[in-house]
Enzyme design. Structure first.
Site, mmCIF file in Angstrom:
data_model
loop_
_atom_site.group_PDB
_atom_site.id
_atom_site.type_symbol
_atom_site.label_atom_id
_atom_site.label_comp_id
_atom_site.label_asym_id
_atom_site.label_seq_id
_atom_site.Cartn_x
_atom_site.Cartn_y
_atom_site.Cartn_z
ATOM 1 N N ASP A 17 0.960 -1.103 0.087
ATOM 2 C CA ASP A 17 0.048 0.108 0.196
ATOM 3 C C ASP A 17 0.875 1.219 -0.021
ATOM 4 O O ASP A 17 2.035 0.957 0.366
ATOM 5 C CB ASP A 17 -0.753 0.083 1.231
ATOM 6 C CG ASP A 17 -1.821 1.093 1.211
ATOM 7 O OD1 ASP A 17 -2.363 1.392 0.174
ATOM 8 O OD2 ASP A 17 -2.202 1.751 2.384
ATOM 9 N N ASP B 299 -0.309 5.028 0.838
ATOM 10 C CA ASP B 299 -0.576 5.842 2.062
ATOM 11 C C ASP B 299 -0.558 5.269 3.430
ATOM 12 O O ASP B 299 -1.208 4.231 3.394
ATOM 13 C CB ASP B 299 -2.112 6.454 2.068
ATOM 14 C CG ASP B 299 -1.989 7.538 0.735
ATOM 15 O OD1 ASP B 299 -1.121 8.393 0.655
ATOM 16 O OD2 ASP B 299 -2.972 7.353 -0.273
#
Length: 273
Positions: free
Chosen positions: A19, A21
């Protein structure tokens, strides 16, 4: 919290999904160890994709934003919910039409997948992230869905962070449209494991030899688990140590931050056994 050890007989890792953020950046500032992690992947010749549910930006935009934070990720190593949505629709209904509520990241992905944007009897209403939701656009989407358009949304996130505070996100607007039409969208982005599988296919990776890194138990970790990947939860984003035990599933490993994963990259590559 020290990173938990892997099983002694765990297969080697030659591919990584992560991922963006909460793992690599936080409000466009690099998280410690993020640049070193990407460098470790590249120096070991490992396949990888950086995933994000954010459908606003194109991979080129995101590369520039990451580079501004000191993290050098090639454009073709970025996989967004917009790209996953476009890929899904191109497989389901090639050369279709769509009424789109979203930004350049979504419309560009759909155009490149062979889709035509239309307000007249479209095959799909596609809802993505935008900072300019309008009552007129939402009303049109509702009427098109009532008239038979299929409802797709890039991701189910109901809110997102900003420097000023919480912002409503795709899931919130989707809920409004659902309340008006009685039709729920099909969400393509995390936690749908479809996003993981399309990312794996993109780099010709196998789930048995891939690890997913994320900061959210309810999206990153569960979608990695359901796609058959090993998972690493980092504690620099949405999930706190106190939250972990609330979930009925577990990450394979837990680390304080991405900085703790750099050594794992080296130790779990084929050359390192």
């Amino acid at each position: 919290m020290a990173i938990t050890p892997p099983p002694a007989n765990a297969p080697h890792v030659d591919s990584w999904l992560t991922d963006m953020d909460g793992v690599l950046v936080r409000e466009e500032h690099a998280i410690g160890g993020a640049a070193e992690f990407i460098e470790a992947l590249q120096s070991n010749g490992l396949k990888f994709q950086v995933l994000t549910n954010n459908s606003i930006y194109t991979p080129r935009d995101l590369r520039a934003r990451l580079l501004g934070s000191g993290i050098d990720v090639p454009e073709d190593h970025i996989w967004t919910s917009a790209l996953a949505t476009a890929s899904f629709l191109a497989e389901q209904r090639p050369s279709g039409t769509a009424y789109v509520i979203g930004e350049a990241g979504l419309t560009t992905a759909l155009y490149e997948a062979g889709y035509t944007m239309s307000v007249r009897d479209p095959d799909y209403v596609v809802l993505g992230e935008t900072r300019t939701y309008s009552f007129e656009a939402i009303t049109r989407a509702i009427r098109l869905i009532e008239n038979g358009a299929r409802f797709i949304a890039t991701n189910p996130d109901v809110s997102g962070p900003s420097a000023e505070g919480t912002l409503p996100a795709t899931g919130s607007v989707a809920a409004l449209i659902t309340a008006a039409t009685g039709r729920k969208p099909y969400y393509v982005g995390k936690p749908n494991p479809l996003m993981m599988r399309t990312a794996l296919n993109r780099i010709e990776a196998h789930s048995e030899h891939t690890v997913m890194i994320g900061d959210r138990m309810d999206t990153d970790i569960v979608s990695g688990l359901e796609a058959g990947l090993r998972t690493i939860l980092v504690l620099t984003g949405s999930t706190s140590p106190a939250d972990i035990e609330k979930f009925p599933y577990r990450a394979t490993r837990v680390a304080d931050s991405i900085a703790d994963v750099v050594d794992v990259v080296h130790e779990r590559t084929p050359s390192a056994g």
